[in-house]
Scaffold this motif. Structure first.
Motif, PDB file in Angstrom:
ATOM      1  N   LEU A  13      18.654  -6.123  10.276  1.00 21.72           N
ATOM      2  CA  LEU A  13      17.558  -5.223  10.639  1.00 21.72           C
ATOM      3  C   LEU A  13      16.355  -5.430   9.724  1.00 21.72           C
ATOM      4  N   CYS A  14      16.585  -5.509   8.418  1.00 22.36           N
ATOM      5  CA  CYS A  14      15.476  -5.731   7.472  1.00 22.36           C
ATOM      6  C   CYS A  14      14.815  -7.091   7.705  1.00 22.36           C
ATOM      7  N   SER A  15      15.617  -8.104   8.009  1.00 20.06           N
ATOM      8  CA  SER A  15      15.050  -9.430   8.276  1.00 20.06           C
ATOM      9  C   SER A  15      14.202  -9.433   9.539  1.00 20.06           C
ATOM     10  N   SER A  16      14.643  -8.711  10.561  1.00 28.41           N
ATOM     11  CA  SER A  16      13.840  -8.666  11.785  1.00 28.41           C
ATOM     12  C   SER A  16      12.542  -7.893  11.564  1.00 28.41           C
ATOM     13  N   GLY A  19      10.324 -10.346   9.642  1.00 28.51           N
ATOM     14  CA  GLY A  19       9.812 -11.389  10.533  1.00 28.51           C
ATOM     15  C   GLY A  19       8.741 -10.870  11.468  1.00 28.51           C
ATOM     16  N   PHE A  20       8.923  -9.672  12.004  1.00 29.05           N
ATOM     17  CA  PHE A  20       7.920  -9.078  12.885  1.00 29.05           C
ATOM     18  C   PHE A  20       6.623  -8.808  12.123  1.00 29.05           C
ATOM     19  N   THR A  21       6.750  -8.310  10.884  1.00 28.72           N
ATOM     20  CA  THR A  21       5.563  -8.053  10.060  1.00 28.72           C
ATOM     21  C   THR A  21       4.822  -9.346   9.745  1.00 28.72           C
ATOM     22  N   TYR A  50      10.409 -11.602  21.475  1.00 26.74           N
ATOM     23  CA  TYR A  50      11.685 -11.851  20.802  1.00 26.74           C
ATOM     24  C   TYR A  50      11.821 -10.995  19.543  1.00 26.74           C
ATOM     25  N   ALA A  51      10.750 -10.865  18.766  1.00 28.21           N
ATOM     26  CA  ALA A  51      10.788 -10.050  17.550  1.00 28.21           C
ATOM     27  C   ALA A  51      11.036  -8.579  17.891  1.00 28.21           C
ATOM     28  N   CYS A  52      10.388  -8.089  18.936  1.00 25.58           N
ATOM     29  CA  CYS A  52      10.612  -6.695  19.358  1.00 25.58           C
ATOM     30  C   CYS A  52      12.051  -6.498  19.826  1.00 25.58           C
ATOM     31  N   LEU A  53      12.572  -7.454  20.576  1.00 26.18           N
ATOM     32  CA  LEU A  53      13.950  -7.368  21.048  1.00 26.18           C
ATOM     33  C   LEU A  53      14.941  -7.382  19.880  1.00 26.18           C
ATOM     34  N   MET A  54      14.716  -8.252  18.914  1.00 29.30           N
ATOM     35  CA  MET A  54      15.583  -8.314  17.733  1.00 29.30           C
ATOM     36  C   MET A  54      15.531  -7.017  16.942  1.00 29.30           C
ATOM     37  N   GLY A  59      18.313  -2.378  15.250  1.00 29.16           N
ATOM     38  CA  GLY A  59      18.232  -0.942  14.982  1.00 29.16           C
ATOM     39  C   GLY A  59      19.278  -0.157  15.746  1.00 29.16           C
ATOM     40  N   LEU A  60      19.509  -0.535  16.998  1.00 29.88           N
ATOM     41  CA  LEU A  60      20.522   0.129  17.803  1.00 29.88           C
ATOM     42  C   LEU A  60      21.922  -0.112  17.247  1.00 29.88           C
TER      43      LEU A  60
END
Length: 158
Positions: A13-16, A19-21, A50-54, A59-60
């Protein structure tokens, strides 16, 4: 392993999030790498999706594992008597079947591993206690009728 999977889920979760940031901060530089604007914009859009999906999936998983995760003390129980370790795994399928306790003798193996030798499959008991008297492994519940005695005289580690 169950404890490690919770930590791994938080790291994912932190990595995603990271990556999104980074994608939000540096998308102009990524776009400038391509001469063709259609390819650049397509790549940026796919990367954002892809970043939003990850992010949502990780998170889920963290949320569901934290709120609906199983009690490890209920599923795994291990106790040592006279240099013999007995391991009990509780298989509880929930509403779709009946729960059972699988009783094993846990023997050490090479490279810090272990081997499980099946002793018995017991019917489910609520809060049981294990004790060893002689070569009899005794499972006791709060009521006397839920007492199970297993002969473990043949079960020793090699």
């Amino acid at each position: 392993m169950s404890d490690i999977s919770q930590v791994t889920n938080v790291i994912i979760l932190c990595s995603s999030i990271l990556g999104f940031t980074l994608l939000l901060m540096k998308y102009q530089e990524v776009r400038s790498l391509f001469k063709n604007r259609i390819i650049a914009n397509t790549l940026i859009i796919i990367s954002f999706l892809y970043a939003c999906l990850m992010f949502l999936a990780a998170g889920l998983v963290v949320f569901l594992d934290a709120s609906f995760g199983s009690n490890k003390d209920y599923i795994y129980h291990e106790q040592t008597f006279n240099k013999r370790t007995f391991y009990v795994y509780t298989a509880d399928p929930g509403a779709f079947g009946t729960a059972h306790h699988y009783v094993y003798l846990k023997c050490p193996a090479s490279f810090n591993r272990y081997e499980l030798e099946l002793i018995a499959n017991l019917s489910w008991m609520r809060d049981y206690k294990m004790s060893l008297k002689g070569d009899n492994l005794i499972f006791e519940n709060d009521s006397e009728e839920d007492k199970t005695v297993l002969d473990v005289s043949e079960f020793y580690c090699k």
